[in-house]
Write a protein that holds these residues in place. Structure first.
Motif, PDB file in Angstrom:
ATOM      1  N   SER A   1       0.502  -1.095  -0.089  1.00 16.67           N
ATOM      2  CA  SER A   1       0.045   0.222   0.214  1.00 16.67           C
ATOM      3  C   SER A   1       0.674   1.282   0.216  1.00 16.67           C
ATOM      4  N   GLY A   2       0.809   2.371  -0.999  1.00 19.17           N
ATOM      5  CA  GLY A   2       1.231   3.118  -0.755  1.00 19.17           C
ATOM      6  C   GLY A   2       0.352   4.478  -1.659  1.00 19.17           C
ATOM      7  N   TYR A   3       1.623   5.222  -2.373  1.00 24.33           N
ATOM      8  CA  TYR A   3       1.168   5.992  -3.393  1.00 24.33           C
ATOM      9  C   TYR A   3       2.407   5.798  -4.873  1.00 24.33           C
ATOM     10  N   LEU A   4       1.034   6.985  -5.703  1.00 26.92           N
ATOM     11  CA  LEU A   4       1.243   6.475  -7.484  1.00 26.92           C
ATOM     12  C   LEU A   4       2.031   7.867  -7.730  1.00 26.92           C
ATOM     13  N   SER A   5       2.721   7.543  -7.629  1.00 25.96           N
ATOM     14  CA  SER A   5       3.206   9.249  -8.561  1.00 25.96           C
ATOM     15  C   SER A   5       3.244   9.108 -10.165  1.00 25.96           C
ATOM     16  N   ASP A   6       2.469   9.903 -10.745  1.00 26.62           N
ATOM     17  CA  ASP A   6       2.120   9.732 -11.803  1.00 26.62           C
ATOM     18  C   ASP A   6       1.657  12.518 -11.865  1.00 26.62           C
ATOM     19  N   VAL A   7       3.198  12.368 -12.650  1.00 24.99           N
ATOM     20  CA  VAL A   7       3.330  14.030 -12.422  1.00 24.99           C
ATOM     21  C   VAL A   7       2.446  14.444 -13.448  1.00 24.99           C
ATOM     22  N   GLU A   8       2.409  13.381 -14.459  1.00 22.93           N
ATOM     23  CA  GLU A   8       1.920  13.790 -15.995  1.00 22.93           C
ATOM     24  C   GLU A   8       0.259  13.318 -16.100  1.00 22.93           C
ATOM     25  N   GLY A   9       0.010  12.866 -15.611  1.00 22.82           N
ATOM     26  CA  GLY A   9      -2.002  12.857 -15.437  1.00 22.82           C
ATOM     27  C   GLY A   9      -1.792  11.138 -16.027  1.00 22.82           C
ATOM     28  N   SER A  10      -0.874  10.103 -16.773  1.00 25.79           N
ATOM     29  CA  SER A  10      -1.150   9.608 -17.471  1.00 25.79           C
ATOM     30  C   SER A  10      -1.575   7.723 -16.963  1.00 25.79           C
ATOM     31  N   LEU A  11      -1.445   7.765 -15.838  1.00 22.11           N
ATOM     32  CA  LEU A  11      -1.422   5.779 -15.014  1.00 22.11           C
ATOM     33  C   LEU A  11      -3.056   6.497 -14.270  1.00 22.11           C
TER      34      LEU A  11
END
Length: 305
Positions: free
Chosen positions: A203-213
């Motif tokens: 469990s954690g966080y998703l890094s999605d700076v570009e908003g593509s995930l």
């Protein structure tokens, strides 16, 4: 390499002032070879006495104890992390495990323990049959097999964000053909266990700076994925929600055998039924100030060229 700020806020509102019981918090990012924790601050209102410990899986767990009455509870976790996971990882899998099926060493079996044992009742063997469809031959390439199963979760199950509590069983997910990231993770972990492989849920966080995930839309939320133990390479991350392998976009907070052990905030209060009138959770993952400035400079230079 990316430097990221993570802000995770949980807010409870009560209809009247009530006493709070102890709260268990799993909010501190878990340091790994590919994640460096640069800073972490935990803020709680009303004031609480906080103690820290590590659980059996090595997760950092805080216990908050309150004194007095309150009509609210706000828990904010702020972390700055540095991610160094490569976009295209190469896994140094041991020769003995390069082909499936393989046998873990005796010490590995002992330490993996319950992580190799299916956790959900499957009397008809439906999940086992579903997994077997991905085993084209024996022996077969181990990493390719695991990628195929993870991709199979993505292909066969439609993603749907779900705010309500709870997780579907693997059979429920297969029957409904839809689920959230935590449902995807439970299905993949259990699929690996039916093959005798050690797996744990993260469990954690998703890094999605570009908003593509997938899995970071809206107001933000925690994310869930799976790590499978392969000798030589160790724990390999598989995110079936995004059909990815490796930890490039993943910020782990806690690992465990069962997703129910990984709740970020849990606790109790005393009061009349219906005292809780509002619960809000927000997660924001963004480039840290320095990284954002560097990215902007690179963009300006590229435009000028």
């Amino acid at each position: 390499m990316a430097c990221l700020d993570v802000v995770h806020t949980t807010t409870y509102r009560y209809r009247h002032k009530i006493p709070l019981g102890p709260h268990r918090l799993m909010l501190r990012p878990r340091e790994t070879r590919e994640l460096r924790l640069l800073a972490h601050v935990l803020s709680i209102s009303p004031t609480a006495t906080v103690t820290w410990a590590h659980d059996v899986a090595g997760n950092a767990v805080a216990t908050a104890v309150f004194d007095g009455l309150t009509d609210h509870l706000v828990i904010e976790s702020r972390a700055t992390v540095e991610l160094t996971a490569p976009a295209w990882p190469v896994f140094a899998i041991a020769t003995s495990a390069a082909q499936y099926p393989f046998v873990y060493a005796a010490d590995e079996w002992t330490d993996l323990g319950a992580l190799t044992v299916p956790q959900y009742y499957d009397p008809d063997g439906r999940l086992s049959r579903w997994v077997e469809d991905f085993v084209m031959a024996r022996p077969t390439d181990t990493l390719s097999l695991l990628k195929d199963i993870s991709n199979g979760v993505f292909t066969h199950i439609s993603y749907q964000s779900r705010d309500d509590e709870g997780t579907q069983s693997p059979i429920e997910t297969l029957d409904r053909r839809w689920g959230s990231c935590r449902d995807f993770a439970v299905l993949l972990a259990e699929a690996a266990r039916t093959l005798g492989l050690g797996s744990r849920i993260v469990s954690g966080y998703l890094s999605d700076v570009e908003g593509s995930l997938i899995g970071s839309a809206g107001s933000g939320s925690t994310h869930a994925w799976v790590e499978i133990f392969v000798p030589g390479a160790g724990w390999i991350a598989f995110d079936p929600t995004n059909r990815s392998v490796g930890s490039q976009n993943l910020i782990p907070v806690a690992v465990g055998r069962d997703i129910h052990h990984l709740v970020p905030v849990s606790g109790s209060y005393s009061g009349r039924p219906g005292a809780l009138c509002d619960l809000a959770v927000g997660v924001v993952v963004r480039l840290a100030a320095q990284d954002h400035a560097t990215a902007m400079e690179d963009r300006v230079e590229a435009t000028a060229m």
